[in-house]
Design a protein around this motif. Structure first.
Motif, PDB file in Angstrom:
ATOM      1  N   LYS A 191      -5.026 -10.704  -4.707  1.00 52.98           N
ATOM      2  CA  LYS A 191      -4.613  -9.519  -3.984  1.00 52.98           C
ATOM      3  C   LYS A 191      -5.273  -8.262  -4.526  1.00 52.98           C
ATOM      4  O   LYS A 191      -5.704  -7.405  -3.786  1.00 52.98           O
TER       5      LYS A 191
ATOM      6  N   ASP B  76       2.644  -3.412   5.299  1.00 50.71           N
ATOM      7  CA  ASP B  76       2.205  -4.411   4.327  1.00 50.71           C
ATOM      8  C   ASP B  76       1.461  -5.550   5.015  1.00 50.71           C
ATOM      9  O   ASP B  76       0.415  -6.000   4.544  1.00 50.71           O
TER      10      ASP B  76
ATOM     11  N   ALA C 157      -2.418  -6.706   4.548  1.00 51.33           N
ATOM     12  CA  ALA C 157      -2.730  -8.093   4.195  1.00 51.33           C
ATOM     13  C   ALA C 157      -3.748  -8.678   5.173  1.00 51.33           C
ATOM     14  O   ALA C 157      -4.701  -9.362   4.757  1.00 51.33           O
ATOM     15  N   ASP C 158      -3.578  -8.415   6.461  1.00 49.67           N
ATOM     16  CA  ASP C 158      -4.520  -8.917   7.466  1.00 49.67           C
ATOM     17  C   ASP C 158      -5.916  -8.350   7.235  1.00 49.67           C
ATOM     18  O   ASP C 158      -6.921  -9.062   7.378  1.00 49.67           O
TER      19      ASP C 158
ATOM     20  N   SER D 166      -9.232 -15.869   1.159  1.00 45.83           N
ATOM     21  CA  SER D 166      -8.100 -15.686   2.063  1.00 45.83           C
ATOM     22  C   SER D 166      -7.033 -16.768   1.913  1.00 45.83           C
ATOM     23  O   SER D 166      -5.842 -16.486   2.013  1.00 45.83           O
TER      24      SER D 166
ATOM     25  N   TYR E 195      -5.020 -16.124  -1.275  1.00 44.02           N
ATOM     26  CA  TYR E 195      -4.268 -14.883  -1.094  1.00 44.02           C
ATOM     27  C   TYR E 195      -3.101 -15.090  -0.136  1.00 44.02           C
ATOM     28  O   TYR E 195      -1.971 -14.679  -0.422  1.00 44.02           O
ATOM     29  N   LYS E 196      -3.339 -15.733   1.013  1.00 40.58           N
ATOM     30  CA  LYS E 196      -2.293 -15.943   2.001  1.00 40.58           C
ATOM     31  C   LYS E 196      -1.168 -16.811   1.439  1.00 40.58           C
ATOM     32  O   LYS E 196       0.027 -16.545   1.685  1.00 40.58           O
TER      33      LYS E 196
ATOM     34  N   TYR F  11       0.841 -14.621  -0.893  1.00 41.18           N
ATOM     35  CA  TYR F  11       1.584 -13.607  -0.135  1.00 41.18           C
ATOM     36  C   TYR F  11       2.827 -14.229   0.513  1.00 41.18           C
ATOM     37  O   TYR F  11       3.927 -13.657   0.436  1.00 41.18           O
TER      38      TYR F  11
ATOM     39  N   ASP G 253       4.477  -3.785  -2.546  1.00 41.18           N
ATOM     40  CA  ASP G 253       3.396  -4.710  -2.229  1.00 41.18           C
ATOM     41  C   ASP G 253       2.325  -4.031  -1.379  1.00 41.18           C
ATOM     42  O   ASP G 253       1.134  -4.326  -1.524  1.00 41.18           O
TER      43      ASP G 253
ATOM     44  N   ASN H 157      -1.577  -3.915  -2.114  1.00 39.36           N
ATOM     45  CA  ASN H 157      -2.573  -4.319  -1.117  1.00 39.36           C
ATOM     46  C   ASN H 157      -3.534  -3.189  -0.771  1.00 39.36           C
ATOM     47  O   ASN H 157      -4.725  -3.416  -0.571  1.00 39.36           O
TER      48      ASN H 157
END
Length: 315
Positions: A2, A134, A138-139, A149, A152-153, A156, A195, A199
């Motif tokens: 992140k 948030d 993140a997207d 990704s 990270y996903k 998250y 968060d 991010n």
């Protein structure tokens, strides 16, 4: 990961426990931070299912409350306002300032309610401001850094499954009170805000925004392993410039107290802590990657003199 600007530090953090004393001994929660070779599917699915069940219960309660208070559903309105801010902001620093202003708009609506029931009901809407922001950040990180990704996903989603649990733990002072649900919602919103700041910092680094800066900061937060029993909680106190503090090393070593920030010229800003029973005193230093509690005075029943406990990361 992140926060790409601190990738090396995060790697170290993820193999550490939620807290450790000055001798460097880690607790039993260290396995969570060891990502390599760990099958997270079972834990993640269980946590997600539990949260979905809780969300369903919460939604039903909020719907019932809504019919009593006559409040409107602001979900799509907030989504649209957040999207507009994202599209029109000059940079990420500007975006966060505007999102803070939008949060204050809906929080003022809550505070202006005439009854506690209405305040509790309206406290659900400020959450969405930071939750949508948030998710948007993140997207954009996933789009900007597709190579990382998947990892990270996964992290998250795992973090998000613990948001309500963390918020409930942080609301311990108000347990059983008429405002408890409102305080829990406020703490949920602040977890998404924390968060979002993390991010935004990562995305600013990916975008090369060297002038990025946070619009505000606070020591309040949940420090430690969010899926473990070793943590430090700092929340705003009832008195001006005071903080409620819970130090939870393990189930046998836990204590609550109050803290105040005292500034001395040329010295680091720290929270000066006194336990509720006046048997433990110390200081808390804090930053984005964690907090340290240092024992300056004690009766020795729970912690020893001059012991220090480090709680990794801030949520």
């Amino acid at each position: 990961m992140k926060k790409t600007i601190i990738t090396t530090l995060l790697t170290a953090v993820f193999i550490m426990s939620g807290c450790q004393n000055q001798s460097g001994n880690t607790d039993a929660n260290s396995s969570f931070f060891e990502k390599t070779g760990v099958d997270e599917t079972s834990d993640s699915t269980t946590a997600t299912d539990a949260q979905n069940a809780e969300t369903t219960d919460t939604t039903e309660t909020q719907t019932a409350d809504s019919s009593d208070t006559g409040s409107d559903d602001y979900t799509e309105q907030i989504r649209g306002e957040v999207n507009e801010i994202v599209a029109s902001s000059a940079d990420l620093s500007d975006e966060l300032v505007k999102i803070n202003e939008l949060y204050n708009k809906y929080d003022l609506m809550r505070m202006s309610a005439e009854t506690q029931t209405a305040m509790n009901e309206l406290s659900q809407w400020p959450i969405l401001v930071w939750k949508f922001e948030d998710a948007s950040l993140a997207d954009r990180i996933i789009e900007k850094d597709p190579a990382n990704s998947g990892e990270y996903k996964s992290e998250y989603d795992r973090w998000e499954s613990y948001v309500t649990t963390i918020a409930e733990q942080m609301s311990y002072v108000y347990e059983g009170g008429s405002i408890q649900s409102m305080i829990i919602n406020e703490n949920i919103a602040m977890r998404y805000k924390q968060d979002a700041y993390s991010n935004a910092s990562a995305l600013a680094d990916l975008n090369g925004e060297v002038t990025f800066s946070f619009p505000d900061s606070t020591p309040c937060g949940f420090y430690g392993a969010y899926d473990g029993d070793c943590y430090l909680i700092i929340t705003e106190g009832m008195e001006s410039d005071s903080y409620n503090v819970r130090v939870h090393i393990d189930d046998d070593h836990s204590f609550d107290g109050t803290g105040y920030i005292q500034e001395y010229p040329g010295e680091e800003e720290v929270i000066h802590f006194t336990s509720d029973d006046d048997t433990i005193k110390g200081t808390i230093s804090y930053f984005a990657l964690g907090a340290t509690f240092y024992v300056s005075e004690t009766d020795g029943a729970i912690v020893g003199p001059e012991e220090a406990y480090y709680f990794t990361f801030k949520y």
